[in-house]
Design an enzyme around this catalytic site. Structure first.
Site, short mmCIF file in Angstrom:
data_model
loop_
_atom_site.label_atom_id
_atom_site.label_comp_id
_atom_site.label_asym_id
_atom_site.label_seq_id
_atom_site.Cartn_x
_atom_site.Cartn_y
_atom_site.Cartn_z
N ASP A 1 1.04 -1.16 -0.04
CA ASP A 1 -0.05 -0.10 0.24
C ASP A 1 0.84 1.26 -0.22
O ASP A 1 1.23 1.66 1.12
CB ASP A 1 -1.03 -0.13 1.37
CG ASP A 1 -1.90 1.00 1.07
OD1 ASP A 1 -2.09 1.69 0.10
OD2 ASP A 1 -3.04 0.81 1.89
N VAL A 2 1.28 1.72 -1.25
CA VAL A 2 2.52 2.79 -1.39
C VAL A 2 1.67 3.82 -1.95
O VAL A 2 2.19 5.11 -2.06
CB VAL A 2 3.57 2.29 -2.24
CG1 VAL A 2 4.08 1.26 -1.70
CG2 VAL A 2 2.99 1.90 -3.68
N LYS A 3 0.79 3.80 -2.65
CA LYS A 3 -0.06 4.83 -3.22
C LYS A 3 0.88 5.98 -3.99
O LYS A 3 0.54 7.16 -3.68
CB LYS A 3 -0.83 5.75 -2.02
CG LYS A 3 -2.07 4.77 -1.43
CD LYS A 3 -2.91 5.57 -0.69
CE LYS A 3 -4.23 4.71 -0.14
NZ LYS A 3 -3.96 3.87 0.75
N ARG A 4 1.68 5.35 -4.80
CA ARG A 4 2.63 6.14 -5.28
C ARG A 4 1.92 6.74 -6.72
O ARG A 4 0.87 6.31 -7.38
CB ARG A 4 3.96 5.63 -6.11
CG ARG A 4 4.73 4.90 -4.74
CD ARG A 4 5.00 5.80 -3.84
NE ARG A 4 5.96 5.31 -2.75
CZ ARG A 4 5.87 5.47 -1.34
NH1 ARG A 4 4.88 5.92 -0.99
NH2 ARG A 4 6.88 5.12 -0.71
N THR B 1 -0.53 -0.08 -4.67
CA THR B 1 -1.75 0.78 -4.85
C THR B 1 -1.12 2.23 -5.60
O THR B 1 0.02 2.57 -5.23
CB THR B 1 -2.25 1.26 -3.42
OG1 THR B 1 -1.26 1.82 -2.70
CG2 THR B 1 -3.01 0.10 -2.94
#
Lengths: 358, 358
Positions: A122-125, A177
């Site tokens: 869950d890194v939301k880059r 993500t």
């Protein structure tokens, strides 16, 4: 998404466990040990604490706290590995601790992968294309640019050359993500990396937080027909971007993040995105219940996986048999057992709600 | 933004240098050295390369490549530190190399801070509130949760207790970039951390990449008056979110990212966001020219800082005196000199364009 869907079917459980450690979610025994190890590191060279700069002390404390996070995660994995198909470590919790935190993050991903679990980072880059291709290392090891540097005839496999798979720093994530705000050229490098490594991506569409409506629910003009909300438009884009990446189960490598706190949005998006698998956060602590997530699933009871973090990893706090006086091994055993029981309960709640909805 | 604006005035230069290393932007001498060091690490324990797993080899290569990035950045800093007010390392390039990359990133930030430069961490983070507060460690060291873990009466300053400043893993960033897609509760923890540490934030509003129009230019209904584009709405929100965080120069701690590739958008936003300082990427390699960025500045020639990365850090490649045969120290000296000359040219081009626009 075929591998994830296969694991969900195998375990009969559409649950992903969020590995989001925070000091207050760890047994005090682990925090005390990290503090003791920090003190030992500070004195090991015979120095007094006050010979260290505050930055040095903090970096050392961060290192030992990161080790405590990893030990905590391993106890959680012992409890849930046989029950759930996937885990989702939230990199922010580890990144806050610097390089040692990132090491604990990748060690956590590897430990989960070694246990056969599907790992969602869950890194939301999200960034412009050339930068996104660097972030794509999460899925593919070093991005292409990092493999085009061989000079002279040297072709030793490994550092500097080769194909995508397994190259570069090993992150051990099956999916990550990402954020859609920059449009498709910030998404394409991740899609390409996912396709090359049998990985997947989950694009933020409708997030679970209270203020998500501020931007995601803005009414946008639709080129054909009525106005719609921004998240619907983003949903259409994600469905479109994934069209060429569909697997055996009909779902593409591009999934969507749809918060459990928005059941109506989930129902709308489920219809509009028949080939997009949903990652559903916000269950439990954030307020989402089993009935709220049913609309995110398809008619066959597939199409979504529901995340729970605190509800499972902090279940030990509600166990009356925990005492601050118990040994660290005993506390970690309790963490495992409480997580296992909580994961079983969540699995049964979800399956019951899905069955009743048929 | 007062500290940044002060440094811009002091140096007479609204330029920020993007420290975005990639192997192909480094002199081959540095890459060769990293490969040699990798080989030495692999053989130092008397093992042959084939006793290592591919993952181990890649991690060791990533470590030495990260060291090469740091050496390259130090050469750039030697060339530009006296000329520019700020640098902007792009964390994606370092993150691709794992924990060692993150260490090279924080060492780069510290080296820049030690030279009196303002450091903008281009991290583009964004998540729900509780997670954003962990990412806020970039500005404030460990987030609050990491400082509320002291148990028993122990109050040793440093690890586990204390105030925000200087606590937690030291990232050495004065500002970071963030993503607005999740709305204000994903922004507030960063604003709070910035206010506590005299730091700043730059929120993505209008990005420089080609596909940015896909979402940022969606026509949204305005509650009062005509339709407008999404980025205008986001711009209004950023101006609003920063209202309570304005400094001596009239600009708030919440800045905005506005791409040099969108001069018209820049002009519109400059009018609509009188208290929001702009970080302007996309100059040079991405196509933005000096005249394109003029609209991002205010009537006093303030209000914006323009980023250039490849144009400055890869300037050595266009220097005819470079040869692959020259020594590493000679190559690094050339990197410094070429970066210095390129930074001087950019400063003069920007100042000329700003002067002519009066």
């Amino acid at each position: 998404m075929d591998r994830l869907i296969g694991l969900i079917q195998e375990k009969g459980n559409p649950t992903v466990v969020g590995l989001d450690p925070r000091p207050e979610l760890l047994p005090p025994q682990l925090i005390d040990q990290a503090r003791k190890e920090t003190r030992e590191s500070l004195t090991s060279a015979g120095f007094l604490d006050d010979t260290w700069s505050n930055d040095q002390v903090q970096a050392i404390w961060a290192h030992h706290l990161a080790q405590a996070y990893l030990k905590f995660n391993l106890a959680i994995l012992d409890g849930v590995a046989d029950l759930v198909p996937a885990v989702k470590p939230q990199i922010a919790m580890y990144e806050a601790l610097g390089p040692s935190g990132i090491k604990a993050y990748t060690s956590t991903c590897k430990a989960a992968a070694d246990r056969g679990l599907y790992v969602i980072g869950d890194v939301k880059r999200g960034d412009i294309g050339s930068t996104a291709s660097a972030y794509a290392a999460h899925l593919s090891g070093m991005p292409l640019a990092l493999r085009e540097t061989e000079q002279g005839g040297e072709t030793k496999p490994g550092y500097g050359t080769g194909t995508t798979q397994g190259l570069g720093f090993p992150w051990y994530e099956d999916a990550i993500t990402i954020n859609p705000y920059l449009g498709n050229d910030g998404v394409d490098p991740f899609s390409k990396a996912a396709d090359e490594t049998d990985g997947d991506i989950f694009v933020l569409v409708r997030t679970s937080n209270p203020s998500s409506s501020q931007i995601q629910e803005l009414r946008v003009r639709h080129d054909r027909g009525e106005d719609r909300m921004l998240f619907e438009q983003v949903g259409d884009l994600v469905e479109e971007w994934g069209a060429s990446l569909r697997g055996d189960h009909g779902y593409s490598r591009l999934g969507a993040v749809v918060g459990a706190t928005h059941p109506e949005a989930g129902a709308t998006l489920r219809k509009a995105m028949p080939h997009t698998f949903f990652l559903v956060p916000g269950y439990g602590a954030q307020g989402g219940a089993a009935d709220d997530v049913v609309p995110m699933f398809d008619a066959r009871g597939s199409g979504a996986i529901v995340n729970s973090s605190r509800g499972i990893i902090a279940a030990w706090k509600k166990d009356p048999s925990f005492t601050p006086a118990m040994s660290l091994p005993a506390a970690l055993h309790l963490v495992s057992q409480a997580a296992k029981t909580a994961a079983q309960t969540m699995r049964d709640d979800l399956n019951r709600a899905l069955k009743e909805s048929r």
